[in-house]
Design a protein around this motif. Structure first.
Motif, PDB file in Angstrom:
ATOM      1  N   GLU A  20       0.819  -1.233   0.000  1.00  0.00           N
ATOM      2  CA  GLU A  20       0.000   0.000   0.000  1.00  0.00           C
ATOM      3  C   GLU A  20       0.844   1.270   0.000  1.00  0.00           C
ATOM      4  N   THR A  41      -1.508   9.716   6.600  1.00  0.00           N
ATOM      5  CA  THR A  41      -1.999   8.569   5.814  1.00  0.00           C
ATOM      6  C   THR A  41      -1.179   7.320   6.160  1.00  0.00           C
ATOM      7  N   LYS A  66      -2.747   3.942   7.775  1.00  0.00           N
ATOM      8  CA  LYS A  66      -2.677   2.677   7.021  1.00  0.00           C
ATOM      9  C   LYS A  66      -2.028   1.597   7.889  1.00  0.00           C
ATOM     10  N   ARG A  69      -4.134  -0.210  10.594  1.00  0.00           N
ATOM     11  CA  ARG A  69      -5.118  -1.245  10.240  1.00  0.00           C
ATOM     12  C   ARG A  69      -4.565  -2.645  10.520  1.00  0.00           C
TER      13      ARG A  69
END
Ligand SMILES: Nc1ncnc2c1ncn2[C@@H]1O[C@H](COP(=O)(O)OP(=O)(O)OP(=O)(O)O)[C@@H](O)[C@H]1O
Length: 300
Positions: A242, A265, A269, A272
């Motif tokens: 990602e 960001t 990310k 998660r």
């Protein structure tokens, strides 16, 4: 806030591309401004024009509204100046020199000299010709800061020649002056010193100002090297997929990536997945400058 130091469109051309060209910046009242640039970039040439020692070919320089060249005597009385290289009278003792400078400054007594001598653990009674570079630099610092009424300081590489302990004391001294609302312009090669003391930095390269930036903005622009360890290699692999430019080795649980503005960001990310360890290394200001200002002209 009023501008205490103003440099507008100043050119001093020494020929063959040497000198300073159309230099433009100011220092506000109560501000500490760092003047950064590689060797030979034009820092000393700019500072010597501010002290009225050199006349600019064109442009104007002023301190507290006074023209630096035409009113050089007044500038010398007003400013706490620390030259890059001090012209000492070698036969004098350190103390004689401090007294001599106090006389030139028309001070009654020696002001804060004794306090500064103690702060920098200076043995000022010896002859100047026998003193090391660091000791001479300390004498320069005492002379620049001894008059408590001084409101403006112009310092050319103030901590050069000082050991790390004394460099830290110098930073404390600057921070203390700053607290009292004094205005400071200082050139430096020491990025840490500039980072810890300055509100803004002006960056000069090949005689031209390439950037004048808020310190906070410079700091925010610096990249961080993130190293995140996940609970499993599957998680690490999925996360690495990602993130643009992520470094990941098949089967490992660790992912590294350089992160700039996209910090939020990146963190969200990673959040998660199950994170078991996280290391951050911030790019030094020096690396940042090399990255942004070290390349070809016109890159900025
Ligand atoms: N009197 C002079 N005559 C000719 N050239 C000069 C003179 N003074 C300075 N220069 C040149 O002007 C340029 C700028 O020099 P300056 O000393 O201002 O740089 P600096 O940024 O202070 O560098 P450093 O960090 O090495 O002290 C250099 O190329 C230098 O050789």
């Amino acid at each position: 806030m009023e501008n205490i130091i103003e440099i507008s469109h100043v050119t001093k051309d020494y020929g063959r591309g040497r000198g300073v060209f159309d230099v433009n910046f100011f220092v506000r009242e109560g501000e500490t401004l760092g003047f950064l640039g590689p060797n030979g970039a034009g820092k000393t040439t700019t500072i010597r024009q501010l002290m009225g020692f050199i006349r600019p070919d064109s442009g104007k320089l002023s301190v507290m509204g006074r023209d630096c060249f035409k009113e050089a005597d007044k500038i010398h009385a007003l400013v706490g100046y620390l030259p890059g290289e001090i012209a000492f009278i070698d036969s004098m003792s350190g103390m004689d020199f401090i007294r001599f400078v106090a006389d030139i400054k028309k001070m009654n007594g020696l002001g804060r000299a004794q306090e500064l001598i103690e702060m920098f653990e200076l043995h000022a009674s010896g002859k100047l010709k026998k003193m090391s570079k660091g000791m001479k630099q300390k004498i320069g610092i005492v002379c620049a800061f001894m008059n408590p009424d001084t409101q403006v300081y112009i310092l050319d590489e103030p901590s050069s020649g000082l050991d790390p302990v004394m460099q830290n004391r110098f930073i404390d001294l600057v921070l203390n002056e700053k607290k009292q609302g004094k205005t400071i312009l200082m050139s430096s090669h020491m990025f840490e010193e500039i980072e810890r003391t300055c509100d803004r930095a002006a960056i000069i390269r090949e005689g031209k100002i390439v950037a004048v930036e808020e310190m906070e903005k410079l700091q925010a622009g610096r990249q961080k090297m993130m190293e995140v360890t996940f609970a499993s290699s599957d998680m690490a692999k999925a996360f690495a997929g990602e993130i643009h430019g992520a470094q990941y080795t098949e089967g490992a649980r660790k992912v590294s990536a350089k992160v700039g503005k996209e910090l939020d960001t990146f963190v969200k990310k990673a959040g998660r997945y199950t994170v078991t360890d996280w290391n951050v290394q911030t790019q030094s200001l020096e690396e940042f400058f090399l990255h942004f200002y070290g390349g070809e002209e016109g890159k900025v």
